[in-house]
Write a protein that holds these residues in place. Sequence first.
Motif, PDB file in Angstrom:
ATOM      1  N   ARG A  34       0.859  -1.195   0.000  1.00  0.00           N
ATOM      2  CA  ARG A  34       0.000   0.000   0.000  1.00  0.00           C
ATOM      3  C   ARG A  34       0.891   1.239   0.000  1.00  0.00           C
ATOM      4  O   ARG A  34       1.967   1.235   0.610  1.00  0.00           O
ATOM      5  N   ARG A  47      -0.600  14.830  13.160  1.00  0.00           N
ATOM      6  CA  ARG A  47      -1.333  13.631  12.749  1.00  0.00           C
ATOM      7  C   ARG A  47      -0.671  12.391  13.326  1.00  0.00           C
ATOM      8  O   ARG A  47       0.439  12.461  13.821  1.00  0.00           O
ATOM      9  N   GLY A  48      -1.325  11.282  13.157  1.00  0.00           N
ATOM     10  CA  GLY A  48      -0.788  10.023  13.670  1.00  0.00           C
ATOM     11  C   GLY A  48      -1.459   9.695  14.988  1.00  0.00           C
ATOM     12  O   GLY A  48      -2.638   9.381  15.024  1.00  0.00           O
ATOM     13  N   HIS A  50      -0.969   7.108  16.911  1.00  0.00           N
ATOM     14  CA  HIS A  50      -1.332   5.706  16.992  1.00  0.00           C
ATOM     15  C   HIS A  50      -0.078   4.848  16.798  1.00  0.00           C
ATOM     16  O   HIS A  50       0.985   5.366  16.429  1.00  0.00           O
ATOM     17  N   ARG A 122      -5.060   3.104  18.859  1.00  0.00           N
ATOM     18  CA  ARG A 122      -5.261   4.556  18.821  1.00  0.00           C
ATOM     19  C   ARG A 122      -5.389   5.161  20.220  1.00  0.00           C
ATOM     20  O   ARG A 122      -5.564   6.368  20.363  1.00  0.00           O
TER      21      ARG A 122
HETATM   22  P1  TYD Z   1      -5.811   8.583  10.039  1.00  0.00           P
HETATM   23  O1  TYD Z   1      -5.412   7.256  10.585  1.00  0.00           O
HETATM   24  O2  TYD Z   1      -6.614   9.479  10.909  1.00  0.00           O
HETATM   25  O3  TYD Z   1      -4.522   9.380   9.555  1.00  0.00           O
HETATM   26  P2  TYD Z   1      -3.282   9.910  10.431  1.00  0.00           P
HETATM   27  O4  TYD Z   1      -2.730   8.740  11.144  1.00  0.00           O
HETATM   28  O5  TYD Z   1      -2.330  10.458   9.431  1.00  0.00           O
HETATM   29  O6  TYD Z   1      -3.764  10.967  11.356  1.00  0.00           O
HETATM   30  O7  TYD Z   1      -6.560   8.330   8.677  1.00  0.00           O
HETATM   31  C1  TYD Z   1      -7.506   9.233   8.151  1.00  0.00           C
HETATM   32  C2  TYD Z   1      -8.636   8.442   7.514  1.00  0.00           C
HETATM   33  O8  TYD Z   1      -8.173   7.751   6.362  1.00  0.00           O
HETATM   34  C3  TYD Z   1      -9.226   7.409   8.453  1.00  0.00           C
HETATM   35  O9  TYD Z   1     -10.639   7.416   8.265  1.00  0.00           O
HETATM   36  C4  TYD Z   1      -8.653   6.102   7.942  1.00  0.00           C
HETATM   37  C5  TYD Z   1      -8.478   6.360   6.468  1.00  0.00           C
HETATM   38  N1  TYD Z   1      -7.373   5.621   5.836  1.00  0.00           N
HETATM   39  C6  TYD Z   1      -7.653   4.690   4.857  1.00  0.00           C
HETATM   40  O10 TYD Z   1      -8.826   4.436   4.500  1.00  0.00           O
HETATM   41  N2  TYD Z   1      -6.628   4.032   4.252  1.00  0.00           N
HETATM   42  C7  TYD Z   1      -5.351   4.251   4.591  1.00  0.00           C
HETATM   43  O11 TYD Z   1      -4.423   3.629   4.019  1.00  0.00           O
HETATM   44  C8  TYD Z   1      -5.053   5.218   5.635  1.00  0.00           C
HETATM   45  C9  TYD Z   1      -3.640   5.485   6.060  1.00  0.00           C
HETATM   46  C10 TYD Z   1      -6.098   5.870   6.226  1.00  0.00           C
END
Ligand code: TYD
Length: 136
Positions: A34, A47-48, A50, A122
């Motif tokens: 991916r 962001r992140g 988690h 998370r």
């Molecule tokens: P999120 O985990 O909040 O991003 P970050 O860790 O950067 O803060 O992801 C945002 C949204 O995107 C959440 O609804 C999950 C979705 N998402 C996918 O559908 N596929 C993916 O590969 C990723 C990374 C996130």
Amino acid sequence: MSLIKLIDFKSLGDERGDLVALESNKAIPFEIKRVYYIFGTAVDVSRGFHAHKALLQVAICVSGSCKILMDDGKGKESVTLNTPKQGVLIDTMQWHVMYEFSADCILLVLASEVYDEDDYIRNYKKFIERVELLND
Ligand code: TYD
């Protein structure tokens, strides 16, 4: 051992400019299943927040800059990403936070698995509980 595992990429640069090619199980230490990228990040957004149970990722700042904080539940370290010639490994069980995105930042992430919400931790308290469980 440092929490920051940087990977230097060989650039096939010449007088025309640079070119970096990344392949599974070579510069990238896993099969890439991916790719996603983060861009247009609003000012002062982090962001992140988690960790992943099994997923391995390499994050590359292909434009601009940002910082990433790694936390394994025992220590924390951060690094600035500001070159497309280097990636940072986001290992399993590494709580991570990306922050201080420049307006032109494009953060490209290569991942070892398709998206699976069940692989996410998370909640920071649950992350620490799992770290302690794994260390028992
Ligand atoms: P999120 O985990 O909040 O991003 P970050 O860790 O950067 O803060 O992801 C945002 C949204 O995107 C959440 O609804 C999950 C979705 N998402 C996918 O559908 N596929 C993916 O590969 C990723 C990374 C996130």
